[in-house]
Design a protein around this motif. Sequence first.
Motif, PDB file in Angstrom:
ATOM      1  N   LYS A 342      51.745 -21.959-101.721  1.00 41.72           N
ATOM      2  CA  LYS A 342      50.613 -21.021-101.723  1.00 41.72           C
ATOM      3  C   LYS A 342      50.502 -20.313-100.373  1.00 41.72           C
ATOM      4  O   LYS A 342      50.289 -19.106-100.307  1.00 41.72           O
ATOM      5  N   GLU A 343      50.655 -21.108 -99.302  1.00 44.36           N
ATOM      6  CA  GLU A 343      50.552 -20.536 -97.957  1.00 44.36           C
ATOM      7  C   GLU A 343      51.646 -19.472 -97.738  1.00 44.36           C
ATOM      8  O   GLU A 343      51.383 -18.397 -97.203  1.00 44.36           O
ATOM      9  N   ALA A 344      52.874 -19.791 -98.173  1.00 42.72           N
ATOM     10  CA  ALA A 344      53.979 -18.827 -98.027  1.00 42.72           C
ATOM     11  C   ALA A 344      53.694 -17.565 -98.845  1.00 42.72           C
ATOM     12  O   ALA A 344      53.963 -16.440 -98.396  1.00 42.72           O
ATOM     13  N   ASP A 345      53.117 -17.736-100.042  1.00 38.36           N
ATOM     14  CA  ASP A 345      52.816 -16.584-100.900  1.00 38.36           C
ATOM     15  C   ASP A 345      51.724 -15.702-100.290  1.00 38.36           C
ATOM     16  O   ASP A 345      51.762 -14.472-100.420  1.00 38.36           O
ATOM     17  N   ILE A 346      50.753 -16.339 -99.633  1.00 36.12           N
ATOM     18  CA  ILE A 346      49.669 -15.576 -98.988  1.00 36.12           C
ATOM     19  C   ILE A 346      50.244 -14.708 -97.868  1.00 36.12           C
ATOM     20  O   ILE A 346      49.920 -13.524 -97.746  1.00 36.12           O
ATOM     21  N   VAL A 347      51.115 -15.303 -97.059  1.00 33.22           N
ATOM     22  CA  VAL A 347      51.740 -14.531 -95.970  1.00 33.22           C
ATOM     23  C   VAL A 347      52.498 -13.345 -96.567  1.00 33.22           C
ATOM     24  O   VAL A 347      52.380 -12.203 -96.105  1.00 33.22           O
ATOM     25  N   ASN A 348      53.238 -13.592 -97.649  1.00 34.45           N
ATOM     26  CA  ASN A 348      53.990 -12.522 -98.292  1.00 34.45           C
ATOM     27  C   ASN A 348      53.062 -11.389 -98.761  1.00 34.45           C
ATOM     28  O   ASN A 348      53.353 -10.216 -98.555  1.00 34.45           O
ATOM     29  N   ASP A 349      51.940 -11.759 -99.380  1.00 35.25           N
ATOM     30  CA  ASP A 349      50.993 -10.728 -99.853  1.00 35.25           C
ATOM     31  C   ASP A 349      50.520  -9.856 -98.700  1.00 35.25           C
ATOM     32  O   ASP A 349      50.451  -8.627 -98.811  1.00 35.25           O
ATOM     33  N   ILE A 350      50.171 -10.502 -97.590  1.00 37.03           N
ATOM     34  CA  ILE A 350      49.658  -9.749 -96.437  1.00 37.03           C
ATOM     35  C   ILE A 350      50.740  -8.811 -95.896  1.00 37.03           C
ATOM     36  O   ILE A 350      50.485  -7.638 -95.605  1.00 37.03           O
ATOM     37  N   VAL A 351      51.975  -9.321 -95.806  1.00 40.83           N
ATOM     38  CA  VAL A 351      53.056  -8.500 -95.246  1.00 40.83           C
ATOM     39  C   VAL A 351      53.386  -7.334 -96.193  1.00 40.83           C
ATOM     40  O   VAL A 351      53.685  -6.227 -95.743  1.00 40.83           O
ATOM     41  N   GLU A 352      53.298  -7.560 -97.506  1.00 40.63           N
ATOM     42  CA  GLU A 352      53.514  -6.466 -98.472  1.00 40.63           C
ATOM     43  C   GLU A 352      52.601  -5.281 -98.157  1.00 40.63           C
ATOM     44  O   GLU A 352      53.037  -4.132 -98.129  1.00 40.63           O
ATOM     45  N   HIS A 353      51.329  -5.582 -97.927  1.00 40.43           N
ATOM     46  CA  HIS A 353      50.366  -4.509 -97.629  1.00 40.43           C
ATOM     47  C   HIS A 353      50.640  -3.899 -96.260  1.00 40.43           C
ATOM     48  O   HIS A 353      50.490  -2.693 -96.075  1.00 40.43           O
ATOM     49  N   THR A 354      51.046  -4.753 -95.296  1.00 41.46           N
ATOM     50  CA  THR A 354      51.340  -4.244 -93.949  1.00 41.46           C
ATOM     51  C   THR A 354      52.544  -3.307 -93.972  1.00 41.46           C
ATOM     52  O   THR A 354      52.543  -2.260 -93.318  1.00 41.46           O
ATOM     53  N   MET A 355      53.574  -3.672 -94.744  1.00 43.51           N
ATOM     54  CA  MET A 355      54.786  -2.839 -94.791  1.00 43.51           C
ATOM     55  C   MET A 355      54.448  -1.426 -95.265  1.00 43.51           C
ATOM     56  O   MET A 355      54.902  -0.440 -94.679  1.00 43.51           O
ATOM     57  N   LYS A 356      53.639  -1.329 -96.320  1.00 45.13           N
ATOM     58  CA  LYS A 356      53.277   0.002 -96.841  1.00 45.13           C
ATOM     59  C   LYS A 356      52.496   0.781 -95.789  1.00 45.13           C
ATOM     60  O   LYS A 356      52.718   1.977 -95.585  1.00 45.13           O
ATOM     61  N   ALA A 357      51.578   0.084 -95.117  1.00 41.33           N
ATOM     62  CA  ALA A 357      50.745   0.758 -94.111  1.00 41.33           C
ATOM     63  C   ALA A 357      51.595   1.269 -92.947  1.00 41.33           C
ATOM     64  O   ALA A 357      51.380   2.383 -92.458  1.00 41.33           O
ATOM     65  N   VAL A 358      52.560   0.470 -92.516  1.00 43.16           N
ATOM     66  CA  VAL A 358      53.422   0.871 -91.395  1.00 43.16           C
ATOM     67  C   VAL A 358      54.223   2.121 -91.787  1.00 43.16           C
ATOM     68  O   VAL A 358      54.295   3.098 -91.036  1.00 43.16           O
ATOM     69  N   LEU A 359      54.786   2.101 -92.999  1.00 45.23           N
ATOM     70  CA  LEU A 359      55.591   3.237 -93.450  1.00 45.23           C
ATOM     71  C   LEU A 359      54.738   4.508 -93.547  1.00 45.23           C
ATOM     72  O   LEU A 359      55.175   5.605 -93.196  1.00 45.23           O
ATOM     73  N   ARG A 360      53.490   4.339 -94.009  1.00 42.95           N
ATOM     74  CA  ARG A 360      52.606   5.506 -94.126  1.00 42.95           C
ATOM     75  C   ARG A 360      52.174   6.000 -92.754  1.00 42.95           C
ATOM     76  O   ARG A 360      52.184   7.202 -92.480  1.00 42.95           O
ATOM     77  N   ALA A 361      51.770   5.062 -91.886  1.00 45.33           N
ATOM     78  CA  ALA A 361      51.298   5.465 -90.551  1.00 45.33           C
ATOM     79  C   ALA A 361      52.420   6.157 -89.779  1.00 45.33           C
ATOM     80  O   ALA A 361      52.160   7.072 -88.995  1.00 45.33           O
ATOM     81  N   ASP A 362      53.647   5.749 -90.021  1.00 48.53           N
ATOM     82  CA  ASP A 362      54.772   6.427 -89.353  1.00 48.53           C
ATOM     83  C   ASP A 362      54.867   7.885 -89.809  1.00 48.53           C
ATOM     84  O   ASP A 362      55.252   8.763 -89.038  1.00 48.53           O
ATOM     85  N   LYS A 363      54.510   8.138 -91.057  1.00 46.58           N
ATOM     86  CA  LYS A 363      54.509   9.530 -91.542  1.00 46.58           C
ATOM     87  C   LYS A 363      53.414  10.345 -90.850  1.00 46.58           C
ATOM     88  O   LYS A 363      53.448  11.566 -90.823  1.00 46.58           O
ATOM     89  N   LEU A 364      52.399   9.642 -90.332  1.00 43.91           N
ATOM     90  CA  LEU A 364      51.309  10.333 -89.629  1.00 43.91           C
ATOM     91  C   LEU A 364      51.575  10.397 -88.124  1.00 43.91           C
ATOM     92  O   LEU A 364      50.669  10.690 -87.348  1.00 43.91           O
ATOM     93  N   GLY A 365      52.777  10.031 -87.707  1.00 41.77           N
ATOM     94  CA  GLY A 365      53.094  10.134 -86.278  1.00 41.77           C
ATOM     95  C   GLY A 365      53.416   8.808 -85.623  1.00 41.77           C
ATOM     96  O   GLY A 365      53.906   8.763 -84.505  1.00 41.77           O
TER      97      GLY A 365
END
Length: 391
Positions: A342-365
């Motif tokens: 469960k703990e490993a899955d929680i970390v994965n969920d958080i990183v999934e959302h972080t990855m999308k945010a990083v890719l989007r924020a990079d498009k904003l500069g």
Amino acid sequence: MKNLWSDVKAAGKSDLALRVYSSNLLGQSSDLVLHGGGNTSVKSTVDTEEILFVKGSGWDLVSIKEEGFSAVKMQTLLKMAALESLSDSEMVAGQKAAMLDSSAPNPSVEAILHALIPYKFVDHTHADAIVSISNSVDGKRYIKELFPRFLIVDYIMPGFDLAHQIYKMTRGIEWESIEGIILHNHGIFTFDDSAKSAYTKMIDAVTVAENFLVENASFEIQRKFEPNECDVTKIVKHLSELKGYKVYLNINQTPLANFYASQEELVRFASRGVLTPEHIIRTKRVPLIIENGNLQESLKKYVDDYIKYFKSFATNEVMLNPAPNYMIIKNCGLISFGATQKEADIVNDIVEHTMKAVLRADKLGGYQSISLADSFAMEYWELEQIKLKKI
Ligand SMILES: [Zn+2]
């Protein structure tokens, strides 16, 4: 973002039951809150005394029930907001003494801020779309343009510091002139005397941010390679040795994880910090990144760097285990670790959302999170570490 409110389901509910209902609605969207993130409250009266029912620490909005809310005297919380300083232990002890039922869970670390906002229903989330924009190099300008009627607050440590800052910023203002509050690099608050309106304001504000991202920060996932096999046995062995217990893995080779793991300059790219501060207790600030080197060498470097980071900010804290909580392997994917699946899955969920945010924020500069010092303060904040012990 879809508004899930149903007048039929909300009909005839008490203040607290309505609070449970709309908290559960917020919790249903992982784009708003993840695993214990966010908090909500309702102000009500018990035996003529004004009481704040605020989310108890350790509860998830998606599944919270009436007993998950702590009832705290408003007067005590408002007095605390006006103090010049208040230590964590004084805050916890003061809130505990002001609870109607001391066996209820500890109030959220944001209880004082909830009390300060003079509306019945207060909703707080770490909406991906808001923090993706805020965590970009021009985030301050974009947020100001998109939310002209919101009170916008530069990053400050959650808890008393944040509450006191908002106390100072809102003295003498007309609250009717504010539609909500945006906390840079952290999240958003909306509020209203009606549960439906507070919830709807949240959905509407997040929709504004989502639409902005669709227009300005879309990215296309390109499959640049066929993912390699990851040597799972070796990873479990070395990580378990370092952590002192058998680790469970979540292996993520989805197109998003593959695309993320195939970026140029992967160390710089994937080491730019957390999406919202409280994620740090789950993920640490940065992952282990393996580009060419071998696992043992890379792990040793990670641990050395972590010890350096700890030593440069520590005063009297005890160092947490310096092993990483997740890793990105070039052209392979993302692997998250935990003491349980469960703990490993929680970390994965958080990183999934972080990855999308990083890719989007990079498009904003460019993606830009809180500073190293602010990360350390959050990672070693006693009130955050307590949360992990409860799980
Ligand atoms: Zn928060």
